[in-house]
Design an enzyme around this catalytic site. Structure first.
Site, mmCIF file in Angstrom:
data_model
loop_
_atom_site.group_PDB
_atom_site.id
_atom_site.type_symbol
_atom_site.label_atom_id
_atom_site.label_comp_id
_atom_site.label_asym_id
_atom_site.label_seq_id
_atom_site.Cartn_x
_atom_site.Cartn_y
_atom_site.Cartn_z
ATOM 1 N N HIS A 1 -17.788 8.407 -23.779
ATOM 2 C CA HIS A 1 -18.484 7.167 -23.405
ATOM 3 C C HIS A 1 -19.362 6.601 -24.517
ATOM 4 O O HIS A 1 -19.957 5.540 -24.364
ATOM 5 C CB HIS A 1 -19.337 7.366 -22.149
HETATM 6 C C1 UD1 Z 1 -25.930 4.948 -21.285
HETATM 7 C C2 UD1 Z 1 -26.869 5.369 -22.413
HETATM 8 C C3 UD1 Z 1 -26.336 6.625 -23.070
HETATM 9 C C4 UD1 Z 1 -26.076 7.720 -22.049
HETATM 10 C C5 UD1 Z 1 -25.193 7.188 -20.930
HETATM 11 C C6 UD1 Z 1 -25.072 8.215 -19.843
HETATM 12 C C7 UD1 Z 1 -28.068 3.612 -23.654
HETATM 13 C C8 UD1 Z 1 -28.070 2.762 -24.869
HETATM 14 N N1 UD1 Z 1 -26.946 4.336 -23.445
HETATM 15 O O1 UD1 Z 1 -24.687 4.622 -21.884
HETATM 16 O O2 UD1 Z 1 -27.289 7.102 -24.013
HETATM 17 O O3 UD1 Z 1 -25.427 8.790 -22.670
HETATM 18 O O4 UD1 Z 1 -25.788 5.999 -20.371
HETATM 19 O O5 UD1 Z 1 -23.920 8.033 -19.098
HETATM 20 O O6 UD1 Z 1 -29.017 3.622 -22.916
HETATM 21 N N2 UD1 Z 1 -21.305 0.105 -16.395
HETATM 22 C C9 UD1 Z 1 -20.709 0.011 -15.154
HETATM 23 N N3 UD1 Z 1 -21.400 0.536 -14.095
HETATM 24 C C10 UD1 Z 1 -22.620 1.116 -14.196
HETATM 25 C C11 UD1 Z 1 -23.203 1.180 -15.479
HETATM 26 C C12 UD1 Z 1 -22.531 0.674 -16.558
HETATM 27 O O7 UD1 Z 1 -19.616 -0.511 -15.005
HETATM 28 O O8 UD1 Z 1 -23.170 1.577 -13.186
HETATM 29 C C13 UD1 Z 1 -20.547 -0.436 -17.557
HETATM 30 C C14 UD1 Z 1 -20.947 -1.862 -17.909
HETATM 31 O O9 UD1 Z 1 -19.793 -2.515 -18.378
HETATM 32 C C15 UD1 Z 1 -21.898 -1.641 -19.072
HETATM 33 C C16 UD1 Z 1 -21.338 -0.407 -19.747
HETATM 34 O O10 UD1 Z 1 -20.828 0.387 -18.686
HETATM 35 O O11 UD1 Z 1 -21.963 -2.752 -19.931
HETATM 36 C C17 UD1 Z 1 -22.347 0.373 -20.566
HETATM 37 O O12 UD1 Z 1 -23.461 0.738 -19.741
HETATM 38 P P1 UD1 Z 1 -24.878 1.093 -20.420
HETATM 39 O O13 UD1 Z 1 -25.803 1.572 -19.376
HETATM 40 O O14 UD1 Z 1 -25.310 -0.055 -21.264
HETATM 41 O O15 UD1 Z 1 -24.515 2.244 -21.418
HETATM 42 P P2 UD1 Z 1 -23.721 3.598 -21.194
HETATM 43 O O16 UD1 Z 1 -22.507 3.572 -22.047
HETATM 44 O O17 UD1 Z 1 -23.564 3.895 -19.748
HETATM 45 N N1 UDP Z 2 -21.315 14.153 -15.506
HETATM 46 C C1 UDP Z 2 -20.922 14.022 -14.190
HETATM 47 N N2 UDP Z 2 -19.751 13.368 -13.911
HETATM 48 C C2 UDP Z 2 -18.948 12.871 -14.886
HETATM 49 C C3 UDP Z 2 -19.365 13.018 -16.246
HETATM 50 C C4 UDP Z 2 -20.560 13.649 -16.522
HETATM 51 O O1 UDP Z 2 -21.617 14.494 -13.279
HETATM 52 O O2 UDP Z 2 -17.894 12.296 -14.563
HETATM 53 C C5 UDP Z 2 -22.575 14.847 -15.804
HETATM 54 C C6 UDP Z 2 -22.422 16.013 -16.754
HETATM 55 O O3 UDP Z 2 -22.058 17.188 -16.047
HETATM 56 C C7 UDP Z 2 -23.803 16.091 -17.365
HETATM 57 C C8 UDP Z 2 -24.240 14.646 -17.431
HETATM 58 O O4 UDP Z 2 -23.428 13.945 -16.485
HETATM 59 O O5 UDP Z 2 -24.692 16.799 -16.521
HETATM 60 C C9 UDP Z 2 -24.040 14.094 -18.805
HETATM 61 O O6 UDP Z 2 -24.219 12.721 -18.781
HETATM 62 P P1 UDP Z 2 -23.474 11.728 -19.776
HETATM 63 O O7 UDP Z 2 -22.317 12.396 -20.398
HETATM 64 O O8 UDP Z 2 -23.225 10.491 -19.002
HETATM 65 O O9 UDP Z 2 -24.622 11.375 -20.817
HETATM 66 P P2 UDP Z 2 -25.271 12.123 -22.082
HETATM 67 O O10 UDP Z 2 -25.582 13.521 -21.698
HETATM 68 O O11 UDP Z 2 -24.299 12.020 -23.201
HETATM 69 O O12 UDP Z 2 -26.470 11.296 -22.364
#
Ligand code: UD1
Ligand code: UDP
Length: 356
Positions: free
Chosen positions: A203
């Site tokens: 992601h």
């Molecule tokens: C965010 C965090 C990242 C973290 C991750 C955990 C930042 C900059 N990034 O990344 O550090 O590892 O969360 O999973 O804060 N979207 C949906 N549904 C949702 C949320 C997001 O469809 O509920 C889609 C939208 O298109 C959005 C994109 O995902 O634009 C990115 O979401 P965003 O929260 O900006 O960043 P993540 O990639 O989720």
């Molecule tokens: N996780 C989850 N379901 C998924 C993917 C990740 O429950 O489909 C959990 C994973 O086990 C871990 C946390 O989400 O506890 C990690 O979050 P993510 O990878 O979104 O973000 P990061 O740790 O890179 O910030």
């Protein structure tokens, strides 16, 4: 004490749940959800599974550019903090919700504690790295998961208020193990048996926003010799659709998983392939070899002891890393003893947590 926790994204619900369990018995525990993650599988499922009380405040910020998203969070958080005037604000990890919480708190002159302080990937192109560095430099209390995190902070001149407490995600994981959620049998519902598959997550912006990197990763997964279970973050699903990427038949695309299913599938996998920070660490906790789909990590200890290999997005490096033998010897205890949350609450209760 009145303690406000600010969360917004998937891994933060997991971290806050570990702390809330200890905090709410002894203090007033108030939760602000920024709304950064809003899909049920990225948010509600964690509240339900981790027994995290519903947020006291939901800001409903949603997705947007970094500036607009962070700005809306700042405005909403400031207003809640002015109403609540807490004794301390807790922010978690390295997302935009973390940075907005840190800035709003520091500008109001309220005490700020950072859970998961001191991590560094030393890659400033990652939005998370900027969020971490800025948050650490605003914080009064820095709650570090590892000895390396403490030394990273010292290198930047941050020595006061630094506490080595261990990793709250380890607390959360151990609780699921102790509650029996990961015991055998449940894998059959997925048509899988232990060690017969690998699990992948992707992601990071660097991988999803660059179609050629993403194509290379999808190709590498398709070339692995066993089934690949791939719960897909919505950002990645959209990027795959936009780039017209259809993985090979061995790759099983799933919706994002709940926490328990995720841990169950990680713990029984032969190998974990990921660009997630949290998933790298969970692989280590379970003793499952990890291939990190990046060129750097904020958890380099897991690489140094052989349980994690950095493979970037290169097809051959990924294949070789996934095929390597298990490292020899015991896994070191790098991230505490599963009682990080209790240690954090003790720090917050001490006379002057901003001194260490
Ligand atoms: C965010 C965090 C990242 C973290 C991750 C955990 C930042 C900059 N990034 O990344 O550090 O590892 O969360 O999973 O804060 N979207 C949906 N549904 C949702 C949320 C997001 O469809 O509920 C889609 C939208 O298109 C959005 C994109 O995902 O634009 C990115 O979401 P965003 O929260 O900006 O960043 P993540 O990639 O989720
Ligand atoms: N996780 C989850 N379901 C998924 C993917 C990740 O429950 O489909 C959990 C994973 O086990 C871990 C946390 O989400 O506890 C990690 O979050 P993510 O990878 O979104 O973000 P990061 O740790 O890179 O910030």
């Amino acid at each position: 004490m009145k303690i406000v926790s600010i969360v917004g994204a998937r891994p933060q619900f997991i971290k806050a749940a570990a702390l809330s369990r200890v905090l709410r018995d002894r203090h007033e525990d108030i939760l602000i959800h920024t709304g950064q993650h809003y899909d049920a599988q990225l948010s509600d499922v964690f509240f339900a599974e981790l027994d995290l009380p519903p947020p006291d405040y939901h800001l409903g910020v949603g997705s947007d550019s970094h500036a607009r998203q962070t700005a809306r969070m700042l405005e909403g958080i400031e207003s809640v903090l002015l109403d609540e005037l807490p004794d301390c604000v807790l922010v978690y990890g390295d997302t935009n919700s973390t940075l907005a919480g840190a800035l709003a708190t520091a500008k109001l002159g309220l005490p700020l504690a950072h859970v998961e302080a001191g991590l560094r990937s030393y890659d400033r192109t990652m939005p998370e790295e900027l969020n971490r560095v800025l948050t650490d430099h605003c914080a009064d209390v820095l709650l570090c998961p590892s000895a390396l995190a403490v030394s990273n902070l010292a290198r930047e001149g941050i020595r006061g208020g630094v506490h080595l407490v261990g990793d709250v995600m380890y607390d959360s994981l151990l609780r699921q193990v102790q509650d029996g959620w990961l015991e055998g049998g449940q894998l059959a519902q997925w048509g899988l048996s232990p060690q017969s598959y690998v699990i992948a997550t992707v992601h990071r912006a660097a991988n999803t926003d660059d179609a050629s990197r993403l194509a290379s990763i999808v190709q590498a997964l398709g070339l692995l010799p066993e089934p690949v279970i791939f719960p897909v973050h919505p950002r990645t699903r959209k990027a795959m659709l936009d780039a017209g990427l259809a993985p090979s038949a061995n790759v099983r695309l799933l919706e994002p998983l709940g926490y328990r299913d995720m841990l169950l599938l990680e713990s029984n996998a032969r190998c974990v392939l990921t660009d997630s920070g949290g998933v790298q660490k969970e692989a280590f906790f379970f003793g499952v070899p990890c291939v990190t789909l990046r060129d750097e990590t904020e958890w380099p200890e897991t690489v140094d002891c052989g349980w994690n290999v950095l493979a970037g997005c290169d097809v051959e490096r990924i294949a070789a890393a996934a095929d390597r033998p298990l490292p020899e010897g015991e896994r070191p205890l790098l991230f505490g003893d599963g009682h990080a949350a209790e240690k954090i609450v003790e720090v917050l209760e001490s006379d002057d947590p901003s001194h260490s």
